[in-house]
Design a protein around this motif. Structure first.
Motif, short mmCIF file in Angstrom:
data_model
loop_
_atom_site.label_atom_id
_atom_site.label_comp_id
_atom_site.label_asym_id
_atom_site.label_seq_id
_atom_site.Cartn_x
_atom_site.Cartn_y
_atom_site.Cartn_z
N LEU A 146 0.85 -1.19 0.00
CA LEU A 146 0.00 0.00 0.00
C LEU A 146 0.89 1.24 0.00
O LEU A 146 1.67 1.45 0.93
CB LEU A 146 -0.90 0.02 1.24
CG LEU A 146 -1.82 1.25 1.36
CD1 LEU A 146 -2.93 1.17 0.31
CD2 LEU A 146 -2.41 1.36 2.76
N PRO A 147 0.80 2.10 -1.03
CA PRO A 147 1.53 3.37 -0.99
C PRO A 147 0.99 4.24 0.15
O PRO A 147 -0.22 4.37 0.31
CB PRO A 147 1.23 3.99 -2.36
CG PRO A 147 0.81 2.85 -3.22
CD PRO A 147 0.10 1.90 -2.31
N ALA A 168 3.69 0.61 2.75
CA ALA A 168 3.51 -0.31 3.87
C ALA A 168 3.35 -1.70 3.29
O ALA A 168 2.93 -1.86 2.13
CB ALA A 168 2.29 0.07 4.70
N TYR A 169 3.69 -2.71 4.08
CA TYR A 169 3.56 -4.10 3.63
C TYR A 169 2.57 -4.85 4.52
O TYR A 169 2.58 -4.71 5.75
CB TYR A 169 4.90 -4.81 3.68
CG TYR A 169 5.88 -4.36 2.63
CD1 TYR A 169 5.70 -4.69 1.29
CD2 TYR A 169 6.99 -3.59 2.97
CE1 TYR A 169 6.60 -4.28 0.32
CE2 TYR A 169 7.90 -3.17 2.00
CZ TYR A 169 7.69 -3.52 0.68
OH TYR A 169 8.58 -3.09 -0.29
N CYS A 185 6.65 4.16 8.56
CA CYS A 185 6.71 5.56 8.11
C CYS A 185 5.35 5.95 7.54
O CYS A 185 5.00 5.55 6.43
CB CYS A 185 7.80 5.76 7.07
SG CYS A 185 9.46 5.48 7.69
N LEU A 186 4.58 6.71 8.31
CA LEU A 186 3.26 7.16 7.89
C LEU A 186 3.20 8.68 7.97
O LEU A 186 3.31 9.25 9.06
CB LEU A 186 2.16 6.57 8.78
CG LEU A 186 1.89 5.07 8.68
CD1 LEU A 186 0.89 4.65 9.74
CD2 LEU A 186 1.38 4.70 7.29
N LYS A 187 3.05 9.34 6.85
CA LYS A 187 2.91 10.80 6.86
C LYS A 187 1.54 11.19 7.40
O LYS A 187 1.36 12.27 7.98
CB LYS A 187 3.10 11.33 5.45
CG LYS A 187 3.18 12.84 5.36
CD LYS A 187 3.48 13.28 3.94
CE LYS A 187 3.61 14.79 3.84
NZ LYS A 187 3.95 15.21 2.45
N SER A 188 0.56 10.30 7.19
CA SER A 188 -0.81 10.50 7.67
C SER A 188 -1.42 9.12 7.84
O SER A 188 -0.75 8.10 7.64
CB SER A 188 -1.61 11.32 6.64
OG SER A 188 -1.71 10.59 5.42
N PHE A 196 -6.54 -2.13 4.79
CA PHE A 196 -5.25 -2.81 4.66
C PHE A 196 -4.88 -3.56 5.94
O PHE A 196 -4.24 -4.60 5.89
CB PHE A 196 -4.17 -1.77 4.32
CG PHE A 196 -2.88 -2.32 3.81
CD1 PHE A 196 -2.79 -2.92 2.57
CD2 PHE A 196 -1.72 -2.22 4.58
CE1 PHE A 196 -1.59 -3.42 2.08
CE2 PHE A 196 -0.51 -2.71 4.11
CZ PHE A 196 -0.44 -3.31 2.85
N THR A 197 -5.29 -3.02 7.08
CA THR A 197 -4.97 -3.64 8.37
C THR A 197 -6.06 -4.57 8.88
O THR A 197 -5.88 -5.23 9.90
CB THR A 197 -4.69 -2.56 9.43
OG1 THR A 197 -5.85 -1.71 9.56
CG2 THR A 197 -3.49 -1.70 9.04
N ARG A 198 -7.17 -4.62 8.17
CA ARG A 198 -8.29 -5.44 8.64
C ARG A 198 -7.90 -6.92 8.67
O ARG A 198 -7.31 -7.44 7.73
CB ARG A 198 -9.51 -5.24 7.74
CG ARG A 198 -10.82 -5.64 8.40
CD ARG A 198 -12.01 -5.27 7.52
NE ARG A 198 -11.99 -3.88 7.07
CZ ARG A 198 -12.34 -2.84 7.81
NH1 ARG A 198 -12.74 -3.04 9.06
NH2 ARG A 198 -12.29 -1.62 7.32
N GLY A 199 -8.20 -7.58 9.76
CA GLY A 199 -7.89 -8.99 9.90
C GLY A 199 -6.46 -9.28 10.30
O GLY A 199 -6.07 -10.45 10.44
N ALA A 200 -5.65 -8.24 10.52
CA ALA A 200 -4.26 -8.45 10.90
C ALA A 200 -4.15 -8.89 12.35
O ALA A 200 -4.91 -8.44 13.21
CB ALA A 200 -3.45 -7.18 10.68
N GLY A 201 -3.19 -9.76 12.62
CA GLY A 201 -2.91 -10.14 14.00
C GLY A 201 -1.97 -9.17 14.67
O GLY A 201 -1.99 -9.02 15.90
#
Length: 285
Positions: A146-147, A168-169, A185-188, A196-201
């Motif tokens: 994800l850019p 991000a990976y 590294c997140l500018k925002s 993108f983070t849904r379902g992540a552990g």
């Protein structure tokens, strides 16, 4: 899937060698520069970013050390989120690897050829492949990209390369379904990041700064430096955390009060549902 945090500090590590701010002389636990190792089977490992501390980080992590043969290594490749020196300079220290695939955004690959010629230096040692970041499957891991930012490193400000410069990976263990998201590294809080983070552990987030005015208070730096540096402060991300994943912060700057376990800011992060793991912390997903 095994995820080992090799380093959890921002550029320069903690404490920084050239800094005598209150935190750097406090005796708080030291941290090396941000880098992660991930593996589906515990045998072959991929590095997420390669810090200048990579030699010490590998030697401090038994699963990453050479063997059993005299020149066998468990490293299988590298995924870069960006072209910052604290995330890419370690490539030069891996030159004896005999070659590895390196995935990175196109702009980053360009910068590593033109502005900071790491690629040409390392290619002299042979066997390296330079690949654009994309959705790929590698050794039982499914990688999605994800850019997240157009922030380029200082040495590449004259580059004509189009972004994105930072990604991000999301890494999924094909066999177990475990999911790990790496976003140091997140500018925002970018569009699509919730999905993108849904379902992540486990989600490892940018924890460079705690608050927007932090650097000016800690080191007399110019106020408001964080937005220009491309890092969303923890005060801007903590409220966005939702139940489900384990949330953790990495890439902590030496000015960030959360590096002190006794600070109220450290307690605020824990109360907000996130953790601040130290170097060497391992997660299994």
């Amino acid at each position: 899937m095994r995820v080992i945090l090799l380093g959890t500090a921002a550029g320069g590590g903690f404490p920084q060698w050239n800094c005598a701010c209150a935190l750097c002389v406090s005796g708080a636990p030291p941290r090396t520069q941000d880098c992660v190792a991930v593996s589906a089977d515990g045998e072959g490992w991929y590095l997420l970013n390669v810090s200048p501390d990579i030699r010490a980080q590998i030697l401090a992590t038994p699963p990453l050390r050479a063997g059993p043969g005299p020149r066998e290594i468990p490293l299988r490749g590298v995924l870069l989120t960006d072209a910052e020196l604290d995330h890419s300079l370690g490539l030069l220290l891996l030159r004896e690897a005999g070659g590895l695939p390196v995935w990175a955004p196109d702009a980053v690959l360009g910068a590593l050829s033109a502005q900071f010629p790491a690629r040409s230096i390392i290619d002299g040692y042979g066997g390296w492949d330079w690949l654009p970041s994309s959705d790929v499957s590698i050794d039982g891991l499914r990688v999605s990209v994800l850019p997240v930012s157009d922030k380029r490193p200082k040495y590449a400000r004259s580059s004509t390369e189009d972004g994105p410069w930072v990604v991000a990976y999301r890494i999924e263990d094909v066999e177990t379904g475990g999911v790990f998201v790496y976003a140091p590294c997140l500018k925002s809080w970018p569009d699509g990041f919730d999905d993108f983070t849904r379902g992540a552990g486990l989600v490892l987030l940018d924890g460079t700064f705690f608050a927007p005015d932090e650097m000016s208070g800690a080191t007399s730096a110019e106020a408001g430096a964080q937005p220009a540096m491309g890092h969303l402060p923890i005060t801007g991300s903590l409220a966005k955390l939702r139940p489900g994943p384990r949330w953790a912060y990495t890439h902590l700057n030496n000015t960030n009060p959360v590096v002190d376990p006794a600070s109220p800011e450290h307690a605020a992060v824990l109360d907000g549902g996130a953790s601040l793991p130290l170097d060497g912390t391992e997660f299994k997903l």
